[in-house]
Motif scaffolding. Sequence first.
Motif, PDB file in Angstrom:
ATOM      1  N   HIS A 207      35.284  17.128 107.785  1.00 41.71           N
ATOM      2  CA  HIS A 207      35.371  17.835 106.512  1.00 41.71           C
ATOM      3  C   HIS A 207      34.041  17.745 105.785  1.00 41.71           C
ATOM      4  CE1 HIS A 207      36.092  13.647 105.487  1.00 41.71           C
ATOM      5  NE2 HIS A 207      35.755  13.941 104.234  1.00 41.71           N
TER       6      HIS A 207
ATOM      7  N   TRP B 169      29.113  18.203 107.061  1.00 41.58           N
ATOM      8  CA  TRP B 169      30.368  17.973 107.781  1.00 41.58           C
ATOM      9  C   TRP B 169      30.354  16.536 108.278  1.00 41.58           C
ATOM     10  CZ3 TRP B 169      34.097  21.492 107.525  1.00 41.58           C
ATOM     11  CH2 TRP B 169      33.750  22.833 107.267  1.00 41.58           C
TER      12      TRP B 169
ATOM     13  N   THR C   5      32.994  12.850 109.476  1.00 41.77           N
ATOM     14  CA  THR C   5      34.248  12.134 109.700  1.00 41.77           C
ATOM     15  C   THR C   5      33.881  10.693 110.007  1.00 41.77           C
ATOM     16  OG1 THR C   5      36.371  12.134 110.871  1.00 41.77           O
ATOM     17  CG2 THR C   5      34.416  12.577 112.203  1.00 41.77           C
TER      18      THR C   5
ATOM     19  N   ILE D 214      39.754  19.140  98.549  1.00 43.42           N
ATOM     20  CA  ILE D 214      39.052  20.023  99.471  1.00 43.42           C
ATOM     21  C   ILE D 214      40.011  21.117  99.928  1.00 43.42           C
ATOM     22  CG2 ILE D 214      37.347  18.321 100.218  1.00 43.42           C
ATOM     23  CD1 ILE D 214      38.942  17.843 102.722  1.00 43.42           C
TER      24      ILE D 214
ATOM     25  N   ASP E  87      36.964  23.704 103.818  1.00 43.83           N
ATOM     26  CA  ASP E  87      36.168  22.482 103.897  1.00 43.83           C
ATOM     27  C   ASP E  87      36.682  21.501 104.947  1.00 43.83           C
ATOM     28  OD1 ASP E  87      34.401  23.334 101.875  1.00 43.83           O
ATOM     29  OD2 ASP E  87      35.875  22.748 100.359  1.00 43.83           O
ATOM     30  N   ILE E  88      37.644  21.933 105.759  1.00 40.29           N
ATOM     31  CA  ILE E  88      38.125  21.154 106.892  1.00 40.29           C
ATOM     32  C   ILE E  88      37.764  21.921 108.148  1.00 40.29           C
ATOM     33  CG2 ILE E  88      40.150  20.201 108.074  1.00 40.29           C
ATOM     34  CD1 ILE E  88      41.466  19.945 105.311  1.00 40.29           C
ATOM     35  N   TRP E  89      37.057  21.239 109.057  1.00 38.40           N
ATOM     36  CA  TRP E  89      36.606  21.899 110.276  1.00 38.40           C
ATOM     37  C   TRP E  89      37.791  22.424 111.060  1.00 38.40           C
ATOM     38  CZ3 TRP E  89      31.875  23.349 111.592  1.00 38.40           C
ATOM     39  CH2 TRP E  89      31.689  23.838 112.889  1.00 38.40           C
TER      40      TRP E  89
END
Length: 131
Positions: free
Chosen positions: A51, A100, A102, A122, A126-128
């Motif tokens: 994200h 990006w 994690t 988010i 905004d989350i892959w």
Amino acid sequence: MEINDKLLDELLAQAGTNERRRINLDLRNGEGDTSQRMLNALLPGTHVPIHRHTKTIETVILLRGHITELFYDEKGVECARHELNPASGIYGVQVPAGMWHTLIVHEPSVIIEMKDGAYVPITMDDIWQYE
């Protein structure tokens, strides 16, 4: 509130009863607080999706444990890896706005996360999105 071993132990125990294998403790002074500060207790096996935070830098400080913070470029290619481990003398990392990222949890860990501005959830943008 004092942030000490007892508190960290309690948070990690709570994370063990949570299906997500993590739990956070909000450190803000109230809803009107215009900062974001939290303790996040994380257990191995928790999944934090890749994200980004488009408008703020995120500061991550590891208080206990061992995690790897991973950064990705706009194509989803890993571009940096930060091993956070107090035993190695590496305590934290700044995540640039829009990066990006994690993390991987190697052992029960507690981080403090800080961001500028009031909390803004988010969005799905905004989350892959894995292909």
